[in-house]
Write an enzyme that holds these catalytic residues in place. Sequence first.
Site, short mmCIF file in Angstrom:
data_model
loop_
_atom_site.label_atom_id
_atom_site.label_comp_id
_atom_site.label_asym_id
_atom_site.label_seq_id
_atom_site.Cartn_x
_atom_site.Cartn_y
_atom_site.Cartn_z
N ASP A 68 0.84 -1.20 0.00
CA ASP A 68 0.00 0.00 0.00
C ASP A 68 0.88 1.25 0.00
O ASP A 68 0.38 2.37 -0.08
CB ASP A 68 -1.01 -0.01 1.16
CG ASP A 68 -0.35 0.08 2.53
OD1 ASP A 68 0.89 -0.03 2.62
OD2 ASP A 68 -1.09 0.27 3.52
N SER A 69 2.20 1.05 0.03
CA SER A 69 3.14 2.15 -0.19
C SER A 69 2.91 2.78 -1.55
O SER A 69 3.43 3.85 -1.83
CB SER A 69 4.59 1.66 -0.07
OG SER A 69 4.81 0.55 -0.90
N GLU B 279 9.25 -4.04 10.75
CA GLU B 279 9.64 -2.73 10.22
C GLU B 279 10.14 -1.80 11.32
O GLU B 279 9.47 -1.61 12.35
CB GLU B 279 8.45 -2.07 9.48
CG GLU B 279 8.81 -0.68 8.95
CD GLU B 279 7.92 -0.13 7.86
OE1 GLU B 279 7.03 -0.85 7.37
OE2 GLU B 279 8.12 1.06 7.51
N GLU C 211 -0.98 -5.33 8.44
CA GLU C 211 -0.32 -4.67 9.57
C GLU C 211 -1.12 -5.04 10.81
O GLU C 211 -2.32 -4.77 10.87
CB GLU C 211 -0.33 -3.15 9.36
CG GLU C 211 0.54 -2.72 8.19
CD GLU C 211 0.59 -1.21 7.98
OE1 GLU C 211 0.16 -0.45 8.87
OE2 GLU C 211 1.05 -0.80 6.91
O1 KIV Z 1 3.59 -1.10 1.72
C1 KIV Z 1 4.75 -1.55 1.63
O2 KIV Z 1 5.45 -1.40 0.62
C2 KIV Z 1 5.26 -2.28 2.78
C3 KIV Z 1 6.70 -2.70 2.77
C4 KIV Z 1 7.62 -1.55 2.80
C5 KIV Z 1 6.99 -3.71 3.82
O3 KIV Z 1 4.54 -2.53 3.68
#
Ligand code: KIV
Length: 266
Positions: free
Chosen positions: A45-46, A183, A116
């Site tokens: 979701d990044s 993380e 998460e």
């Molecule tokens: O959303 C993401 O890309 C992540 C990773 C950085 C672990 O959660």
Amino acid sequence: MRKVTVPDLTQKKAASEKIVMVTAYDAPTAALIDASDVDVILVGDSLGNVIQGRPNTIGVTMDEMVYHTKIVSRRTKRALLVGDMPFMSYQASNQQALTNASRFLKESGAESVKLEVNEQYLDTIGILAKAGIPVMGHIGLCPQSLHLMGGYKVQGRGEGEAHRLMRLAKDVEERGAFSLVLESIPQRLAKSITESIKIPTIGIGAGPHCDGQVLVFHDLIGLTEEPMPRFVKKYANVREVMLKALAEFSREVKEGTFPGQEHYYD
Ligand code: KIV
């Protein structure tokens, strides 16, 4: 070409082989990563920050995640594909979690989902795992809890917090997750967690003792604008290469040297 599967990650930990995970949000990037020997592609979701230009991941929707995972899956043949459950796609109820997690598998081609988690979502992991949906947990700095944490801060400092995260990691394993992202936690805590559970840990900002490492694709190739977090290593400077190409194209158009004879039809 051998397909990477969920059990392969467990076996890699048992064989002390490091796991490599990288994010992708589109088909050409997926094809590139799939052609490498990276084990896992995460549609994170990044994408909220990286692709949509948002300040954080909170606004990313389930439809957007399904769309991006679907286009990534079209060019992912070898790597294991993980879809990231966005904010409020599983927090409201276990039914909501089941509905949305199954959308990843049924509609987008993902083979597993990432959540998460804190203590409140342990039941959710159990329910998804029992339904046959492989779950990757994510603890420590959880970007969806940005406001609760008061910013992007290293987690698990201090004895009480470290103990809580150790307990949480064990519970995540017990509920049936197949792997765990750690993380931004102190490396010593990441080492203790990694040694205390059988499922593989995949670290980002968690030091060298995790069973694997993950980075955001755009960060590692040097496409993201500085500043970047301390835990990122830039393996290339693609931003510089792209800027140079754009400047040359622009100059050649303006001075009339592009298109050349070889680029047009008589
Ligand atoms: O959303 C993401 O890309 C992540 C990773 C950085 C672990 O959660």
